[in-house]
Design a protein around this motif. Structure first.
Motif, short mmCIF file in Angstrom:
data_model
loop_
_atom_site.label_atom_id
_atom_site.label_comp_id
_atom_site.label_asym_id
_atom_site.label_seq_id
_atom_site.Cartn_x
_atom_site.Cartn_y
_atom_site.Cartn_z
N PRO A 14 43.37 44.56 39.04
CA PRO A 14 42.31 44.37 38.03
C PRO A 14 41.34 43.28 38.47
O PRO A 14 41.61 42.52 39.41
CB PRO A 14 43.09 43.93 36.79
CG PRO A 14 44.32 43.29 37.33
CD PRO A 14 44.68 44.07 38.56
N GLY A 15 40.22 43.21 37.80
CA GLY A 15 39.22 42.19 38.11
C GLY A 15 39.74 40.80 37.79
O GLY A 15 40.22 40.55 36.69
N LEU A 16 39.63 39.89 38.75
CA LEU A 16 40.06 38.51 38.58
C LEU A 16 38.90 37.58 38.97
O LEU A 16 38.09 37.92 39.85
CB LEU A 16 41.28 38.20 39.46
CG LEU A 16 42.54 39.02 39.18
CD1 LEU A 16 43.59 38.72 40.23
CD2 LEU A 16 43.07 38.73 37.78
N GLY A 33 38.96 52.68 49.68
CA GLY A 33 38.83 52.01 48.39
C GLY A 33 37.46 51.45 48.15
O GLY A 33 36.49 51.77 48.84
N ASP A 34 37.39 50.57 47.16
CA ASP A 34 36.15 49.90 46.78
C ASP A 34 36.53 48.48 46.37
O ASP A 34 37.25 48.27 45.39
CB ASP A 34 35.48 50.64 45.63
CG ASP A 34 34.10 50.07 45.28
OD1 ASP A 34 33.78 48.96 45.76
OD2 ASP A 34 33.37 50.73 44.51
N LEU A 35 36.04 47.49 47.12
CA LEU A 35 36.33 46.08 46.86
C LEU A 35 35.17 45.35 46.20
O LEU A 35 35.19 44.13 46.08
CB LEU A 35 36.71 45.37 48.17
CG LEU A 35 38.02 45.83 48.82
CD1 LEU A 35 38.17 45.20 50.20
CD2 LEU A 35 39.20 45.46 47.94
N GLY A 36 34.16 46.15 45.78
CA GLY A 36 33.02 45.55 45.11
C GLY A 36 31.70 45.77 45.82
O GLY A 36 30.65 45.38 45.32
N GLY A 37 31.74 46.42 46.98
CA GLY A 37 30.50 46.69 47.72
C GLY A 37 30.24 48.16 47.92
O GLY A 37 29.34 48.53 48.67
N GLY A 38 31.03 49.03 47.29
CA GLY A 38 30.88 50.46 47.46
C GLY A 38 32.09 51.06 48.16
O GLY A 38 32.89 50.37 48.78
N ASN A 55 35.85 39.26 39.88
CA ASN A 55 35.51 39.95 38.63
C ASN A 55 35.24 41.45 38.83
O ASN A 55 34.43 42.04 38.12
CB ASN A 55 34.29 39.29 37.97
CG ASN A 55 34.52 37.81 37.71
OD1 ASN A 55 35.50 37.42 37.09
ND2 ASN A 55 33.61 36.98 38.20
N PHE A 56 35.94 42.04 39.79
CA PHE A 56 35.76 43.47 40.07
C PHE A 56 37.13 44.12 40.15
O PHE A 56 37.99 43.70 40.94
CB PHE A 56 35.00 43.68 41.37
CG PHE A 56 34.77 45.13 41.72
CD1 PHE A 56 33.72 45.82 41.13
CD2 PHE A 56 35.61 45.80 42.61
CE1 PHE A 56 33.51 47.16 41.43
CE2 PHE A 56 35.40 47.13 42.91
CZ PHE A 56 34.34 47.81 42.32
N ALA A 57 37.35 45.16 39.35
CA ALA A 57 38.62 45.90 39.37
C ALA A 57 38.61 46.82 40.59
O ALA A 57 38.05 47.92 40.54
CB ALA A 57 38.79 46.70 38.09
N SER A 91 26.03 33.84 47.11
CA SER A 91 26.89 34.12 45.96
C SER A 91 28.21 34.68 46.44
O SER A 91 28.26 35.49 47.37
CB SER A 91 26.21 35.13 45.02
OG SER A 91 27.13 35.57 44.04
N LEU A 92 29.30 34.28 45.80
CA LEU A 92 30.62 34.81 46.12
C LEU A 92 30.72 36.30 45.79
O LEU A 92 31.65 36.96 46.22
CB LEU A 92 31.70 34.04 45.37
CG LEU A 92 31.86 32.56 45.73
CD1 LEU A 92 32.93 31.92 44.87
CD2 LEU A 92 32.19 32.39 47.21
N GLU A 93 29.76 36.82 45.03
CA GLU A 93 29.78 38.23 44.66
C GLU A 93 28.82 39.07 45.52
O GLU A 93 28.49 40.19 45.16
CB GLU A 93 29.43 38.38 43.18
CG GLU A 93 30.41 37.65 42.27
CD GLU A 93 30.14 37.86 40.79
OE1 GLU A 93 29.48 38.85 40.46
OE2 GLU A 93 30.60 37.04 39.99
N CYS A 94 28.39 38.55 46.66
CA CYS A 94 27.45 39.26 47.53
C CYS A 94 28.05 40.59 48.00
O CYS A 94 29.11 40.61 48.64
CB CYS A 94 27.12 38.39 48.74
SG CYS A 94 26.01 39.19 49.91
#
Length: 270
Positions: A14-16, A33-38, A55-57, A91-94
């Protein structure tokens, strides 16, 4: 920091609120899979690193048993450090960080050293963990095209003096990079770079040298046990001090004590 051998299959989470690096120790598996970048599909190489966005599931499936090391950076503890170091340009979410496996020698070396030092000294000190984090996140920033202002010099003389005084005064404590940086009135990231510029080694290495020097002094001049000396210089046990001694002086503390108290007596290193 977590190290584990896991069976193949679905390892989604889950998103943490943390950025997490996963390093494959063996390689040879296939990851989708998908780790937040597609969505991605990749063959996993030995030493390769995947980065999961905060913050990404994420959804991750690995086709076989795998041995991984995972290192997490809580966003609330790190984003301010990175903002100050990069003037808010990273950004850590880049998304660029989360589209598959990469091999970056500086990050691989930092992870390897972090685990090796943790094995030697027990649980990683706050100083070690924070300094390694700054180095790794700086490289992630560079991978996305970000830059940091170059170091223009070392610590001011007053700042260097105060930091070294603090290290000496709190040798037995788990001193943090943030506390040293505050003493010099700098951010942890800039302090670590400027300290190395001034002293030639990172703060953690310098602190280890101070601890070994103090331990040598106590072994020479007191009858304290090796366990008591270990605690006096900031290590959790005599075994930890012995590992540090072996690496630094190529002998254990007991043999060192015998050698300095009776130089004519031969001894065998353990």
């Amino acid at each position: 920091m977590i190290e584990a051998v896991q069976p193949g299959g679905d390892v989604s989470r889950p998103g943490l609120p943390e950025l997490t690096l996963y390093q494959d120790i063996i390689g040879g598996s296939h990851v989708t899979g998908d780790l937040g970048g597609g969505r991605f599909r990749t063959g996993s190489e030995k030493g390769g690193v995947l980065v999961a966005a905060p913050n990404f599931a994420n959804t991750v499936i690995i086709d076989r048993e795998h041995h991984i090391r995972a290192l997490s950076f809580p966003v609330d503890q790190w984003q301010e450090v990175i903002d100050e170091a990069s003037d808010g340009r990273f950004s850590l979410e880049c998304p660029q960080l989360h589209i598959g496996q990469f091999r970056q020698t500086t990050i691989q070396s930092a992870l390897r050293n972090l685990w090796a030092l943790s094995d030697e000294e027990g649980a990683p000190s706050r100083l070690l963990a924070r300094a390694a984090g700054c180095e790794i996140l700086a490289e992630l920033c560079r991978l996305t095209g970000g830059t940091f202002a170059p170091t223009r010099g070392g610590l001011a003389p007053w700042a260097e003096r105060r930091c070294l005084e603090l290290m000496h005064a709190r040798l037995s404590e788990d001193l943090s990079l943030d506390e040293l940086a505050a003493e010099a009135r700098l951010s942890p990231f800039h302090f670590a770079r400027m300290f190395k510029h001034s002293l030639g080694v990172p703060p953690r290495v310098y602190l280890t040298r101070l601890r070994v020097q103090k331990a040598c002094e106590l072994l020479e001049k007191t009858n304290l046990s090796v366990t008591e000396i270990a605690l006096e210089v900031g290590y959790s046990s005599n075994q930890v001090l012995a590992r540090v001694f072996l690496k630094s002086l190529h002998m254990n503390p007991t043999d060192y004590r015998r050698a300095v108290r009776d130089p004519t007596r031969s001894f065998v290193e353990s």
